[in-house]
Design an enzyme around this catalytic site. Sequence first.
Site, short mmCIF file in Angstrom:
data_model
loop_
_atom_site.label_atom_id
_atom_site.label_comp_id
_atom_site.label_asym_id
_atom_site.label_seq_id
_atom_site.Cartn_x
_atom_site.Cartn_y
_atom_site.Cartn_z
N SER A 49 0.86 -1.19 0.00
CA SER A 49 0.00 0.00 0.00
C SER A 49 0.89 1.24 0.00
O SER A 49 2.07 1.15 0.36
CB SER A 49 -0.88 0.00 1.25
N ASP A 81 -1.30 -1.54 -3.86
CA ASP A 81 -2.66 -1.76 -3.37
C ASP A 81 -3.30 -0.41 -2.99
O ASP A 81 -2.67 0.37 -2.26
CB ASP A 81 -2.61 -2.70 -2.15
N HIS A 82 -4.48 -0.15 -3.48
CA HIS A 82 -5.21 1.09 -3.17
C HIS A 82 -4.38 2.36 -3.40
O HIS A 82 -4.23 3.17 -2.47
CB HIS A 82 -5.74 1.08 -1.73
N HIS A 189 -12.96 -4.27 4.83
CA HIS A 189 -11.61 -4.42 5.37
C HIS A 189 -11.69 -4.52 6.90
O HIS A 189 -12.65 -4.04 7.50
CB HIS A 189 -10.73 -3.24 4.97
N GLY A 190 -10.67 -5.11 7.51
CA GLY A 190 -10.63 -5.16 8.97
C GLY A 190 -11.12 -6.48 9.53
O GLY A 190 -11.44 -7.41 8.79
N ASP A 266 -5.04 -9.22 4.05
CA ASP A 266 -4.20 -8.36 4.88
C ASP A 266 -4.49 -8.61 6.36
O ASP A 266 -3.60 -8.96 7.14
CB ASP A 266 -4.45 -6.89 4.52
ZN LIG Z 1 -8.58 -3.45 -0.39
#
Ligand SMILES: [Zn+2]
Length: 318
Positions: A49, A81-82, A189-190, A266
């Site tokens: 990222s 990523d992103h 996410h998370g 992730d």
């Molecule tokens: Zn993502």
Amino acid sequence: MLVSLNPLLQKAFCGKFAVPAFNVNSMEMVQAVFSAAEKAKSPVIIGVSPSALEYSADLLPSIVFAHAKRFSKIPFALHLDHGKNFDDCKKAVSLGFSSVMIDASIDYEKKDFLGKHPARKFSENVARTKKVVALARSKGISVEGEIGTLGGIEDATNSSVHLTDPEEAKKFVEETGIDALAIAIGTSHGAYKFSGNPKLKLEIIKQTRKLLPKMPLVLHGASSVPKPIVEQCKKFGLQISSEAQGVPVSEIKKAISFGICKINIDTDARLAFMGALLQKAHDYQGQIDLREYFGAGRTALEKLYGQKIKDFGSANKA
Ligand SMILES: [Zn+2]
């Protein structure tokens, strides 16, 4: 062997498996990705990222390339990523990435009254994504775009989740010329992905696949938050609620059978690393050889990555 997403995802598409995309922040994570991929003979995508790049003082790509020489049989993509904007992608290109994601579905420059980043208009997403495609095209670098938004994206993003509209996805792909499309089907996410029944909106994949029969589709926020790892983290002091819940492996397998070719992981890696680190700190009291701690994290990651490769069906596909 460094490649773009295209050969990896084409093979996955035809072979009905998904290539894991593991986000890395450190040397140990890079090593764990390569060893797991080599052991299982799996292709792999190494995700970095913009904030991980910054954390490493832009050195992560060099660490990846140095290790790649020792694992020359593994086809891998080094993927941003992103990427938040054109400059993030331009920087990644200059550092040797073979693939970039431009996430223009979210406006990272603005915040709404809740302090969250709002979703961008379709036309704005198209214009920003097209600009990155033009930059990457001449260099043989692949581009992933995103349509729809996920809940709880890494930073403080918008709380309202917009699932992908398949018709809009078709228009987006045609107008931008991207190589892979991230779709939103109810993941986030998370470590707290669902408050109730953890089910994905799999019909969105089916409908999108019908309209875009050749486009590789990408699933973000697809960690499973495995209970044994959560329990280990809790036992050794991480404050994590028992409501932590990820995407069940059975749902992931269905998503792959419907046409998902790239799956980002992730959160599970963060949990596995933390669990091992905390346990080591407990078992190895009074010791300050840092390699013991980072090494324990690396071993846990290698195991986790090996399991993901198995779950996604990418073993023996290198
Ligand atoms: Zn993502």
